[in-house]
Design a protein around this motif. Sequence first.
Motif, PDB file in Angstrom:
ATOM      1  N   LYS A 233      16.699  10.997   7.699  1.00 47.70           N
ATOM      2  CA  LYS A 233      17.056  11.712   6.471  1.00 47.70           C
ATOM      3  C   LYS A 233      15.821  11.996   5.626  1.00 47.70           C
ATOM      4  O   LYS A 233      15.664  13.089   5.086  1.00 47.70           O
ATOM      5  N   ILE A 234      14.939  11.024   5.537  1.00 48.74           N
ATOM      6  CA  ILE A 234      13.701  11.217   4.779  1.00 48.74           C
ATOM      7  C   ILE A 234      12.804  12.245   5.462  1.00 48.74           C
ATOM      8  O   ILE A 234      12.260  13.133   4.815  1.00 48.74           O
ATOM      9  N   ASP A 235      12.663  12.117   6.770  1.00 49.58           N
ATOM     10  CA  ASP A 235      11.795  13.036   7.507  1.00 49.58           C
ATOM     11  C   ASP A 235      12.258  14.485   7.370  1.00 49.58           C
ATOM     12  O   ASP A 235      11.448  15.392   7.158  1.00 49.58           O
TER      13      ASP A 235
ATOM     14  N   PRO B 245      15.744  11.067  -0.294  1.00 48.91           N
ATOM     15  CA  PRO B 245      16.616   9.955   0.118  1.00 48.91           C
ATOM     16  C   PRO B 245      15.877   8.620   0.030  1.00 48.91           C
ATOM     17  O   PRO B 245      14.650   8.571   0.054  1.00 48.91           O
ATOM     18  N   ILE B 246      16.645   7.567  -0.048  1.00 50.96           N
ATOM     19  CA  ILE B 246      16.058   6.226  -0.152  1.00 50.96           C
ATOM     20  C   ILE B 246      15.312   5.874   1.136  1.00 50.96           C
ATOM     21  O   ILE B 246      15.775   6.166   2.234  1.00 50.96           O
ATOM     22  N   HIS B 247      14.145   5.289   0.980  1.00 53.05           N
ATOM     23  CA  HIS B 247      13.348   4.870   2.137  1.00 53.05           C
ATOM     24  C   HIS B 247      13.945   3.582   2.703  1.00 53.05           C
ATOM     25  O   HIS B 247      14.388   2.711   1.948  1.00 53.05           O
TER      26      HIS B 247
ATOM     27  N   MET C  32      20.891  21.818  13.155  1.00 56.44           N
ATOM     28  CA  MET C  32      20.080  21.584  11.969  1.00 56.44           C
ATOM     29  C   MET C  32      20.827  21.972  10.698  1.00 56.44           C
ATOM     30  O   MET C  32      20.560  21.437   9.652  1.00 56.44           O
ATOM     31  N   ASN C  33      21.756  22.897  10.801  1.00 56.48           N
ATOM     32  CA  ASN C  33      22.464  23.327   9.603  1.00 56.48           C
ATOM     33  C   ASN C  33      23.154  22.186   8.888  1.00 56.48           C
ATOM     34  O   ASN C  33      23.146  22.142   7.669  1.00 56.48           O
ATOM     35  N   ASN C  34      23.786  21.277   9.634  1.00 58.17           N
ATOM     36  CA  ASN C  34      24.463  20.155   8.999  1.00 58.17           C
ATOM     37  C   ASN C  34      23.476  19.316   8.196  1.00 58.17           C
ATOM     38  O   ASN C  34      23.719  18.992   7.042  1.00 58.17           O
ATOM     39  N   TRP C  35      22.346  18.946   8.809  1.00 58.98           N
ATOM     40  CA  TRP C  35      21.324  18.178   8.095  1.00 58.98           C
ATOM     41  C   TRP C  35      20.755  18.985   6.944  1.00 58.98           C
ATOM     42  O   TRP C  35      20.499  18.469   5.875  1.00 58.98           O
ATOM     43  N   GLN C  36      20.562  20.288   7.170  1.00 61.17           N
ATOM     44  CA  GLN C  36      19.998  21.113   6.118  1.00 61.17           C
ATOM     45  C   GLN C  36      20.945  21.192   4.932  1.00 61.17           C
ATOM     46  O   GLN C  36      20.515  21.130   3.789  1.00 61.17           O
ATOM     47  N   ASN C  37      22.249  21.303   5.188  1.00 60.94           N
ATOM     48  CA  ASN C  37      23.217  21.336   4.090  1.00 60.94           C
ATOM     49  C   ASN C  37      23.153  20.055   3.279  1.00 60.94           C
ATOM     50  O   ASN C  37      23.225  20.074   2.064  1.00 60.94           O
ATOM     51  N   ILE C  38      23.039  18.924   3.964  1.00 60.95           N
ATOM     52  CA  ILE C  38      22.970  17.631   3.284  1.00 60.95           C
ATOM     53  C   ILE C  38      21.698  17.543   2.446  1.00 60.95           C
ATOM     54  O   ILE C  38      21.713  17.132   1.293  1.00 60.95           O
ATOM     55  N   THR C  39      20.584  17.949   3.026  1.00 65.44           N
ATOM     56  CA  THR C  39      19.305  17.772   2.338  1.00 65.44           C
ATOM     57  C   THR C  39      19.023  18.864   1.319  1.00 65.44           C
ATOM     58  O   THR C  39      18.345  18.621   0.330  1.00 65.44           O
ATOM     59  N   ASP C  40      19.549  20.062   1.531  1.00 68.82           N
ATOM     60  CA  ASP C  40      19.320  21.144   0.566  1.00 68.82           C
ATOM     61  C   ASP C  40      19.945  20.840  -0.789  1.00 68.82           C
ATOM     62  O   ASP C  40      19.434  21.255  -1.818  1.00 68.82           O
ATOM     63  N   THR C  41      21.052  20.144  -0.788  1.00 68.55           N
ATOM     64  CA  THR C  41      21.743  19.866  -2.040  1.00 68.55           C
ATOM     65  C   THR C  41      21.174  18.648  -2.769  1.00 68.55           C
ATOM     66  O   THR C  41      21.521  18.408  -3.913  1.00 68.55           O
ATOM     67  N   ARG C  42      20.327  17.888  -2.112  1.00 73.07           N
ATOM     68  CA  ARG C  42      19.724  16.700  -2.733  1.00 73.07           C
ATOM     69  C   ARG C  42      18.588  17.125  -3.651  1.00 73.07           C
ATOM     70  O   ARG C  42      17.705  17.861  -3.241  1.00 73.07           O
ATOM     71  N   LEU C  43      18.596  16.606  -4.839  1.00 71.63           N
ATOM     72  CA  LEU C  43      17.497  16.875  -5.768  1.00 71.63           C
ATOM     73  C   LEU C  43      16.389  15.845  -5.621  1.00 71.63           C
ATOM     74  O   LEU C  43      15.238  16.128  -5.930  1.00 71.63           O
ATOM     75  N   ALA C  44      16.749  14.669  -5.166  1.00 74.90           N
ATOM     76  CA  ALA C  44      15.776  13.583  -5.021  1.00 74.90           C
ATOM     77  C   ALA C  44      15.654  13.197  -3.548  1.00 74.90           C
ATOM     78  O   ALA C  44      16.585  13.380  -2.764  1.00 74.90           O
TER      79      ALA C  44
END
Length: 103
Positions: free
Chosen positions: A82-84, A15-17, A1-13
């Motif tokens: 990514k959205i979930d 992800p595209i649906h 989960m850390n890899n996904w969390q790193n990707i999503t934690d840095t996103r301000l918006a």
Amino acid sequence: MNNWQNITDTRLARPIHPGEVIADILDDLEINPNNFAEMLGVSNQTIQEIINGEKSITVDMAIRLGKSLGNGSRLWLNLQQKIDIWDALQSHKEEYNQVMTLM
């Protein structure tokens, strides 16, 4: 989960649906969403809800999209995942921060 969390934690918006991607593809191919729904063997309402971002991509729909558009199901599942994950992290961030990391 850390890899996904790193990707999503840095996103301000968010992800595209995947529905936005589908809408763009249909525009490029000049295919009506109703005709596309018929090609996929699903209801017009299902395609409209996906395009509007109101409905998630299921495994069944990912297989249909991947076959129809020739890009495989994994692409559509990855976009949805990514959205979930982003949504879950936004909704439960404090709870997840309390979970102890074992490794």
